[in-house]
Scaffold this active site. Structure first.
Site, PDB file in Angstrom:
ATOM      1  N   CYS A 252      37.479  72.114  83.373  1.00 46.96           N
ATOM      2  CA  CYS A 252      37.093  72.709  84.623  1.00 46.96           C
ATOM      3  C   CYS A 252      35.895  73.757  84.125  1.00 46.96           C
ATOM      4  CB  CYS A 252      38.279  73.438  85.372  1.00 46.96           C
ATOM      5  SG  CYS A 252      38.955  74.861  84.424  1.00 46.96           S
TER       6      CYS A 252
ATOM      7  N   HIS B  14      46.654  59.854  72.142  1.00 45.51           N
ATOM      8  CA  HIS B  14      47.919  59.042  71.545  1.00 45.51           C
ATOM      9  C   HIS B  14      47.495  57.564  71.301  1.00 45.51           C
ATOM     10  CE1 HIS B  14      49.925  62.181  74.233  1.00 45.51           C
ATOM     11  NE2 HIS B  14      49.263  61.871  74.908  1.00 45.51           N
TER      12      HIS B  14
ATOM     13  N   SER C  25      41.549  73.534  80.153  1.00 43.89           N
ATOM     14  CA  SER C  25      42.344  72.494  80.278  1.00 43.89           C
ATOM     15  C   SER C  25      42.876  72.044  79.011  1.00 43.89           C
ATOM     16  CB  SER C  25      42.152  71.574  81.461  1.00 43.89           C
ATOM     17  OG  SER C  25      43.341  70.961  81.764  1.00 43.89           O
TER      18      SER C  25
END
Length: 126
Positions: free
Chosen positions: A85, A70, A65
């Site tokens: 995952c 930010h 994934s």
């Protein structure tokens, strides 16, 4: 026969307050890339960008994934997503990120993505 919870992935959402390196794109990329490796994830690509106001946005794309960041240095704040995952260990990535960026305060949200109840004799059909 009992039912057990199953989730294909764990999503950690971290709010980091007072962290270091909020304007340092290269350091953030190195930190998140190493966090992925320490979690046992496979890095596919990275993309980081520093903005003129000092903030940085970045993504480490994983086979399992992603990890993203930010930053808002003017608010002394960073938002980090760790979604993994399979056998990857998102908590190991979290530990590394916190050790490197040394935030003064961390708020963590844990989300089991796609959580379902499974009969232990069956396999998930996703």
């Amino acid at each position: 026969m009992t039912c057990a919870p199953y989730s294909p992935g764990l999503h950690l959402i971290l709010d980091l307050f007072g962290a270091e390196a909020l304007t340092e794109s290269e350091r953030l990329e190195t930190t998140l890339t190493e966090a992925a490796r320490r979690a046992g994830a496979s890095v596919l690509a990275t993309q980081f960008r520093a903005f003129s106001g000092g903030g940085v946005t970045g993504m480490v794309l994983l086979a399992e994934s992603h990890i993203s960041i930010h930053t808002w240095p003017e608010m002394d704040f960073a938002a980090v997503d760790i979604f993994m995952c399979g056998a990857a260990k998102p908590e190991a990535a979290r530990d590394w990120i916190e050790a490197c960026l040394r935030p003064k305060r961390v708020v963590v949200h844990r989300i089991a993505r796609g959580a379902v109840q499974l009969n232990q004799a069956s396999q998930p059909s996703l």
